[in-house]
Design an enzyme around this catalytic site. Structure first.
Site, PDB file in Angstrom:
ATOM      1  N   HIS A  59      34.139  49.776  36.142  1.00 37.44           N
ATOM      2  CA  HIS A  59      33.411  48.629  35.596  1.00 37.44           C
ATOM      3  C   HIS A  59      32.159  49.088  34.834  1.00 37.44           C
ATOM      4  CE1 HIS A  59      32.813  44.027  36.333  1.00 37.44           C
ATOM      5  NE2 HIS A  59      32.462  44.374  35.118  1.00 37.44           N
TER       6      HIS A  59
ATOM      7  N   GLU B 258      35.708  45.639  44.187  1.00 36.81           N
ATOM      8  CA  GLU B 258      34.888  46.677  43.562  1.00 36.81           C
ATOM      9  C   GLU B 258      33.746  47.056  44.490  1.00 36.81           C
ATOM     10  OE1 GLU B 258      33.579  45.444  39.696  1.00 36.81           O
ATOM     11  OE2 GLU B 258      35.619  45.136  38.942  1.00 36.81           O
TER      12      GLU B 258
ATOM     13  N   ARG C 138      37.179  40.283  34.152  1.00 36.77           N
ATOM     14  CA  ARG C 138      36.869  40.121  35.567  1.00 36.77           C
ATOM     15  C   ARG C 138      38.097  40.455  36.408  1.00 36.77           C
ATOM     16  NH1 ARG C 138      32.332  40.515  34.368  1.00 36.77           N
ATOM     17  NH2 ARG C 138      30.566  39.169  34.905  1.00 36.77           N
TER      18      ARG C 138
END
Length: 364
Positions: A325, A306, A277
């Site tokens: 990601h 993000e 994370r």
């Protein structure tokens, strides 16, 4: 023969010598209230409300797993509140303030491993949550090793830029330290859950690395991990490592744990790999670490913001490799996800303990 094959899928999903992970084993006795665990198998049909659509074949697989007729109703988030009063099982997430509208809610299966969405009100509720811990770990671990190799062999930095410029130019000499071999070097894995376990296993068996690790939960030390301690070891473990892997869940305790003091304490030759994370990272401290040479480089699949803004200074760093990601993406990942959800549906409709129950107070 059962209506669907799950045992081998789950063993592959967990990628361990035994079918169940330590967290699965720990969770299996904590899943549902005792009354529910000792209840008779379900007889009435079940309707699951889902915030995520499933393909027709996936729906059939979920229905085949159920002991009773099963309906999957897909709704948009804006429509969820209207459905909550009659919802027993939810695939997705819901804030605590919505629970007053969900008196019949008995189980939430989230489609992710992280559960940062749980607010304080939800944590206090009796509604159990199961997550996808370990389901995405194989792809994430492979990406982690790929990011590391892209840095140590300069594949994703100097040579990638040269390829775009159509250049053939060597970096360093045949004997210089510009190209690094991983064998014999030390990797510190922070968080030996699903992601950390798979990264550690690959680093040891695939690259002959020495692996040391921290984890918040008591667990037996895997034989491929040289040393395993609790999180209090964190300030010291990062000093020893040639590679530091961020694989811990994002909780109040781990928020921005990779900060200026940590990056300054790492070896100047060390690499930082972020896989779990982005909230674990102080992004501006990382930028300084990369630009000022506190560390050798960073491989990032996650970031505090993000998508990363185009004007963020991390893009100006020459010693960073970034993926958006997507490390857990892939066809295999989706098959494992559906198989795992199917197994939990099988268990729920037969009044058996669920897998991967989240400790709501711990946050994972």
């Amino acid at each position: 023969m059962p209506p669907f094959t799950v045992t081998n899928d789950l063993r592959y999903t967990l990628a361990m010598p035994t079918p169940l992970s330590r967290r699965t084993l720990l969770a299996s006795t904590l899943t549902l209230p005792l009354a529910a665990q000792t209840a008779a198998p379900r007889r009435e049909p079940l309707r699951i409300v889902s915030l995520t659509p499933f393909d027709p074949d996936e729906v059939k697989q979920l229905q085949a797993a159920s002991a009773v007729p099963l309906e999957i109703e897909v709704v948009k988030r804006a429509e969820l509140r209207a459905k909550l009063p009659e919802t027993e099982v939810l695939y997705g997430d819901v804030p605590g303030k919505e629970l007053d509208f969900a008196p019949k809610l008995k189980w939430i299966q989230t489609g992710a491993a992280g559960v940062e969405w749980m607010d304080e009100e939800f944590r206090k509720s009796p509604v159990p949550v199961t997550n996808m811990a370990r389901v995405f770990a194989p792809g994430i671990a492979e990406t982690g090793m790929g990011l590391l190799l892209a840095l140590t062999r300069r594949i994703g930095t100097d040579y990638a830029r040269q390829t775009m410029r159509r250049e053939w130019k060597t970096i360093g000499t045949v004997r210089s330290a510009d190209h690094i071999e991983l064998a014999g070097r030390t990797m510190a894995v922070i968080g030996l859950g699903g992601i950390g376990y798979e990264v550690a296993r690959r680093a040891h068996f695939g690259f002959d690395m020495r692996v040391i690790a921290t984890d918040a939960r008591p667990m037996p030390r895997p034989h491929f991990v040289a040393e395993l301690r609790d999180p209090s070891w964190f300030p010291e473990i990062v000093k020893q490592a040639d590679v530091v892997v961020a694989a811990a869940p994002h909780t109040p305790q781990t928020n921005r744990m990779f900060n200026e003091p940590v990056f300054r304490s790492m070896k100047k030759t060390a690499y930082f790999i972020a896989l779990s994370r982005g909230g674990l990272i102080d992004d501006m401290a990382l930028v300084r670490a990369l630009k000022e040479g506190w560390i050798a480089g960073a491989g990032l699949d996650v970031f505090p913001q993000e998508p990363i803004p185009s004007n963020h200074p991390i893009w100006d760093c020459q010693n960073v490799v970034i993926t958006p990601h997507t490390s857990g993406w892939g066809e295999e990942r989706q098959r494992r996800l559906v198989a795992f959800f199917a197994e939990n549906i099988r268990r729920y409709t037969r009044a058996l303990p669920l897998l991967n129950v989240v400790d709501k107070q711990a946050g994972y």
